[in-house]
Design a protein around this motif. Structure first.
Motif, PDB file in Angstrom:
ATOM      1  N   TRP A   5       0.714  -1.013  -0.113  1.00  0.00           N
ATOM      2  CA  TRP A   5      -0.005   0.084  -0.324  1.00  0.00           C
ATOM      3  C   TRP A   5       0.802   1.135  -0.033  1.00  0.00           C
ATOM      4  O   TRP A   5       1.745   1.419   0.574  1.00  0.00           O
ATOM      5  CB  TRP A   5      -0.884   0.030   1.134  1.00  0.00           C
ATOM      6  CG  TRP A   5      -1.493   1.339   1.543  1.00  0.00           C
ATOM      7  CD1 TRP A   5      -1.486   2.058   3.017  1.00  0.00           C
ATOM      8  CD2 TRP A   5      -2.406   2.102   0.540  1.00  0.00           C
ATOM      9  NE1 TRP A   5      -2.103   3.279   2.869  1.00  0.00           N
ATOM     10  CE2 TRP A   5      -2.817   3.226   1.225  1.00  0.00           C
ATOM     11  CE3 TRP A   5      -2.446   2.142  -0.784  1.00  0.00           C
ATOM     12  CZ2 TRP A   5      -3.367   4.347   1.074  1.00  0.00           C
ATOM     13  CZ3 TRP A   5      -3.446   3.266  -1.197  1.00  0.00           C
ATOM     14  CH2 TRP A   5      -3.625   4.370  -0.413  1.00  0.00           C
ATOM     15  N   VAL A   6       0.733   2.016  -0.863  1.00  0.00           N
ATOM     16  CA  VAL A   6       1.643   3.267  -1.139  1.00  0.00           C
ATOM     17  C   VAL A   6       0.658   4.461  -1.232  1.00  0.00           C
ATOM     18  O   VAL A   6       0.108   4.674  -2.495  1.00  0.00           O
ATOM     19  CB  VAL A   6       2.558   3.226  -2.324  1.00  0.00           C
ATOM     20  CG1 VAL A   6       3.546   4.332  -2.486  1.00  0.00           C
ATOM     21  CG2 VAL A   6       3.422   1.896  -2.310  1.00  0.00           C
ATOM     22  N   PRO A   7       0.272   5.235  -0.353  1.00  0.00           N
ATOM     23  CA  PRO A   7      -0.472   6.555  -0.360  1.00  0.00           C
ATOM     24  C   PRO A   7       0.269   7.695  -1.461  1.00  0.00           C
ATOM     25  O   PRO A   7       1.326   7.781  -1.368  1.00  0.00           O
ATOM     26  CB  PRO A   7      -0.306   7.089   0.933  1.00  0.00           C
ATOM     27  CG  PRO A   7      -0.201   6.004   1.969  1.00  0.00           C
ATOM     28  CD  PRO A   7       0.906   5.097   1.325  1.00  0.00           C
ATOM     29  N   GLN A   8      -0.713   8.202  -2.452  1.00  0.00           N
ATOM     30  CA  GLN A   8      -0.093   9.075  -3.226  1.00  0.00           C
ATOM     31  C   GLN A   8      -1.103   9.730  -3.750  1.00  0.00           C
ATOM     32  O   GLN A   8      -2.184   9.331  -4.092  1.00  0.00           O
ATOM     33  CB  GLN A   8       0.726   8.161  -4.231  1.00  0.00           C
ATOM     34  CG  GLN A   8       1.461   8.970  -5.509  1.00  0.00           C
ATOM     35  CD  GLN A   8       1.860   8.083  -6.433  1.00  0.00           C
ATOM     36  OE1 GLN A   8       1.776   6.836  -6.401  1.00  0.00           O
ATOM     37  NE2 GLN A   8       2.536   8.805  -7.489  1.00  0.00           N
ATOM     38  N   LEU A   9      -0.980  11.236  -4.290  1.00  0.00           N
ATOM     39  CA  LEU A   9      -1.969  11.955  -4.911  1.00  0.00           C
ATOM     40  C   LEU A   9      -1.824  11.430  -6.499  1.00  0.00           C
ATOM     41  O   LEU A   9      -1.112  11.236  -7.032  1.00  0.00           O
ATOM     42  CB  LEU A   9      -1.555  13.343  -4.963  1.00  0.00           C
ATOM     43  CG  LEU A   9      -1.999  14.258  -3.439  1.00  0.00           C
ATOM     44  CD1 LEU A   9      -1.233  15.282  -3.660  1.00  0.00           C
ATOM     45  CD2 LEU A   9      -3.202  14.261  -3.739  1.00  0.00           C
ATOM     46  N   GLY A  17      -7.944   2.252 -13.574  1.00  0.00           N
ATOM     47  CA  GLY A  17      -7.493   1.679 -12.037  1.00  0.00           C
ATOM     48  C   GLY A  17      -8.681   1.330 -11.540  1.00  0.00           C
ATOM     49  O   GLY A  17      -9.640   0.679 -12.083  1.00  0.00           O
ATOM     50  N   LEU A  18      -8.241   0.931 -10.131  1.00  0.00           N
ATOM     51  CA  LEU A  18      -9.312   0.283  -9.024  1.00  0.00           C
ATOM     52  C   LEU A  18      -9.888   1.606  -8.282  1.00  0.00           C
ATOM     53  O   LEU A  18      -9.470   2.657  -8.154  1.00  0.00           O
ATOM     54  CB  LEU A  18      -8.796  -0.688  -8.316  1.00  0.00           C
ATOM     55  CG  LEU A  18      -8.186  -1.867  -8.998  1.00  0.00           C
ATOM     56  CD1 LEU A  18      -7.297  -2.667  -7.894  1.00  0.00           C
ATOM     57  CD2 LEU A  18      -9.219  -2.666  -9.867  1.00  0.00           C
ATOM     58  N   LEU A  54      -6.072   7.892  -4.297  1.00  0.00           N
ATOM     59  CA  LEU A  54      -5.486   7.494  -3.212  1.00  0.00           C
ATOM     60  C   LEU A  54      -4.069   7.110  -2.948  1.00  0.00           C
ATOM     61  O   LEU A  54      -3.416   7.452  -2.130  1.00  0.00           O
ATOM     62  CB  LEU A  54      -6.514   6.357  -2.189  1.00  0.00           C
ATOM     63  CG  LEU A  54      -7.961   6.501  -2.153  1.00  0.00           C
ATOM     64  CD1 LEU A  54      -8.332   5.269  -1.459  1.00  0.00           C
ATOM     65  CD2 LEU A  54      -8.106   7.818  -1.110  1.00  0.00           C
ATOM     66  N   GLY A  55      -3.625   6.229  -4.094  1.00  0.00           N
ATOM     67  CA  GLY A  55      -2.314   5.767  -4.179  1.00  0.00           C
ATOM     68  C   GLY A  55      -2.380   4.525  -4.940  1.00  0.00           C
ATOM     69  O   GLY A  55      -3.059   4.312  -6.015  1.00  0.00           O
ATOM     70  N   HIS A  56      -1.420   3.908  -4.780  1.00  0.00           N
ATOM     71  CA  HIS A  56      -1.377   2.285  -5.398  1.00  0.00           C
ATOM     72  C   HIS A  56      -1.424   1.373  -4.390  1.00  0.00           C
ATOM     73  O   HIS A  56      -0.708   1.237  -3.404  1.00  0.00           O
ATOM     74  CB  HIS A  56       0.031   2.201  -6.292  1.00  0.00           C
ATOM     75  CG  HIS A  56       0.169   3.018  -7.144  1.00  0.00           C
ATOM     76  ND1 HIS A  56       0.253   4.478  -7.251  1.00  0.00           N
ATOM     77  CD2 HIS A  56      -0.013   2.826  -8.700  1.00  0.00           C
ATOM     78  CE1 HIS A  56       0.448   4.773  -8.456  1.00  0.00           C
ATOM     79  NE2 HIS A  56       0.008   3.804  -9.291  1.00  0.00           N
ATOM     80  N   PHE A  57      -2.402   0.419  -4.716  1.00  0.00           N
ATOM     81  CA  PHE A  57      -2.636  -0.878  -3.712  1.00  0.00           C
ATOM     82  C   PHE A  57      -2.338  -2.205  -4.504  1.00  0.00           C
ATOM     83  O   PHE A  57      -2.869  -2.381  -5.438  1.00  0.00           O
ATOM     84  CB  PHE A  57      -3.840  -0.792  -3.341  1.00  0.00           C
ATOM     85  CG  PHE A  57      -4.358  -1.985  -2.227  1.00  0.00           C
ATOM     86  CD1 PHE A  57      -3.587  -1.834  -0.974  1.00  0.00           C
ATOM     87  CD2 PHE A  57      -5.242  -2.882  -2.575  1.00  0.00           C
ATOM     88  CE1 PHE A  57      -3.965  -3.030  -0.071  1.00  0.00           C
ATOM     89  CE2 PHE A  57      -5.535  -3.940  -1.528  1.00  0.00           C
ATOM     90  CZ  PHE A  57      -4.670  -4.006  -0.441  1.00  0.00           C
ATOM     91  N   ARG A  58      -1.060  -2.792  -4.016  1.00  0.00           N
ATOM     92  CA  ARG A  58      -0.636  -3.865  -4.590  1.00  0.00           C
ATOM     93  C   ARG A  58      -0.364  -3.859  -6.133  1.00  0.00           C
ATOM     94  O   ARG A  58      -0.884  -4.653  -6.929  1.00  0.00           O
ATOM     95  CB  ARG A  58      -1.693  -5.106  -4.620  1.00  0.00           C
ATOM     96  CG  ARG A  58      -1.758  -5.425  -3.014  1.00  0.00           C
ATOM     97  CD  ARG A  58      -2.782  -6.470  -2.539  1.00  0.00           C
ATOM     98  NE  ARG A  58      -2.809  -6.620  -0.966  1.00  0.00           N
ATOM     99  CZ  ARG A  58      -3.748  -7.186  -0.298  1.00  0.00           C
ATOM    100  NH1 ARG A  58      -4.941  -7.788  -0.989  1.00  0.00           N
ATOM    101  NH2 ARG A  58      -3.645  -7.620   0.915  1.00  0.00           N
ATOM    102  N   GLY A  59       0.126  -2.492  -6.384  1.00  0.00           N
ATOM    103  CA  GLY A  59       0.427  -2.382  -7.907  1.00  0.00           C
ATOM    104  C   GLY A  59      -0.479  -1.849  -8.666  1.00  0.00           C
ATOM    105  O   GLY A  59      -0.055  -1.443  -9.713  1.00  0.00           O
ATOM    106  N   GLU A  60      -1.685  -1.368  -8.214  1.00  0.00           N
ATOM    107  CA  GLU A  60      -2.852  -0.609  -8.971  1.00  0.00           C
ATOM    108  C   GLU A  60      -3.080   0.410  -8.464  1.00  0.00           C
ATOM    109  O   GLU A  60      -3.211   0.878  -7.302  1.00  0.00           O
ATOM    110  CB  GLU A  60      -4.007  -1.903  -9.182  1.00  0.00           C
ATOM    111  CG  GLU A  60      -3.894  -3.014  -9.708  1.00  0.00           C
ATOM    112  CD  GLU A  60      -3.595  -3.102 -11.277  1.00  0.00           C
ATOM    113  OE1 GLU A  60      -4.223  -1.834 -11.857  1.00  0.00           O
ATOM    114  OE2 GLU A  60      -3.342  -3.840 -11.748  1.00  0.00           O
ATOM    115  N   PRO A  61      -3.381   1.525  -9.532  1.00  0.00           N
ATOM    116  CA  PRO A  61      -3.767   3.015  -9.203  1.00  0.00           C
ATOM    117  C   PRO A  61      -5.253   2.458  -8.341  1.00  0.00           C
ATOM    118  O   PRO A  61      -5.834   1.994  -8.828  1.00  0.00           O
ATOM    119  CB  PRO A  61      -3.893   3.620 -10.454  1.00  0.00           C
ATOM    120  CG  PRO A  61      -3.209   2.784 -11.324  1.00  0.00           C
ATOM    121  CD  PRO A  61      -3.072   1.542 -11.155  1.00  0.00           C
TER     122      PRO A  61
END
Length: 276
Positions: A5-9, A17-18, A54-61
């Motif tokens: 989990w990588v928070p990011q704008l 994306g998801l 939100l960012g990237h979760f398990r490699g997905e935007p």
């Protein structure tokens, strides 16, 4: 692809994306989970207040749709954030906790608190801006304390009427304006169970997205007084031996960590690790 989990704008103008759909600590889900193909879910008739990257979760935007109510979709149902916490997927809970806090912030700041003008998202920032009076609102945390009161081989545990039947936990409360967290510990213990504490020691912190707290965890040694319950808040409070504890909170919680940490130190066992 990068996992985790990588928070990011993220720019919401980008397709794909998801996406999560959120309303008041609950997420929409189906048989496959809580994540939906973003373009598909956005094509449904949903009462969307705002969308946030939100960012990237398990490699997905990953994006968030904050909804005005719990809209119904065929084959879907709503799942509470606490249920996710109890199911034990730490990475998923961390991500959903972040999403819930951003969604709550977006919902609470639809209109300016100064002049009631509709707020606008700020490009490149996690912020809402009033175009009329220039007020800016950023996601905020409410500092709170949680404390295990100790007396040798005993710990003071209490239960609220809101707890799962039989479960006892530590004491907690919000920091008031003008006081330190240590002052909050002493005050809340005195108010809730009527005893005094000393030797207040910080043990760790945990994000607690119900809805937007940062829990600061302490151990504090009993200094005197008899248990007198704050009846509107505390259903029962007792001293328990570390050798014979009642049912305790979920293992993912900082409350459980504070209890397990003290027991481990008292009994010479390996110390637990505070969940992220």
């Amino acid at each position: 692809m990068r996992s985790g989990w990588v928070p990011q704008l993220l720019d919401c103008r980008q397709p794909g994306g998801l996406v999560l759909a959120h309303h008041r600590q609950h997420f929409l889900g189906d048989a496959h989970g809580l994540l939906f193909p973003r373009d598909w879910l956005k094509s449904q008739s949903l009462p969307v207040i705002a969308e946030h990257g939100l960012g990237h979760f398990r490699g997905e935007p990953l994006y968030l749709l904050e909804l005005d109510d719990k809209a119904e979709l065929p084959g879907c149902s709503w799942q509470g954030l606490r249920q996710v916490m109890l199911e034990g997927d730490a990475e998923l809970f961390q991500m959903l906790g972040y999403a819930a806090q951003i969604g709550t912030w977006a919902s609470d700041n639809r209109f300016c608190g100064g002049c009631a003008t509709a707020m606008q998202s700020v490009a490149g920032e996690r912020a809402m801006h009033c175009p009329r009076c220039n007020l800016r609102q950023y996601p905020r945390l409410s500092p709170s304390m949680i404390v295990l009161v100790t007396r040798g081989d005993e710990v003071l545990l209490a239960r609220s009427p809101r707890f799962v039947t039989g479960v006892y936990s530590t004491l907690a409360g919000f920091v008031e304006p003008g006081e330190s967290v240590e002052q909050c510990v002493a005050r809340e213990v005195r108010e809730e169970v009527g005893v005094e504490v000393c030797d207040i020691e910080y043990q760790g912190s945990q994000n607690w997205p119900f809805p937007h707290s940062l829990m600061l965890g302490f151990h504090a040694r009993y200094a005197g007084g008899e248990i007198v319950r704050q009846e509107e808040e505390i259903e029962d409070a007792q001293w328990f031996s570390v050798h014979e504890l009642p049912p305790l909170p979920a293992s993912r919680s900082i409350a459980r960590y504070l209890i397990d940490l003290y027991v481990a130190r008292r009994l010479g066992r390996a110390e637990p690790v505070l969940p992220d």
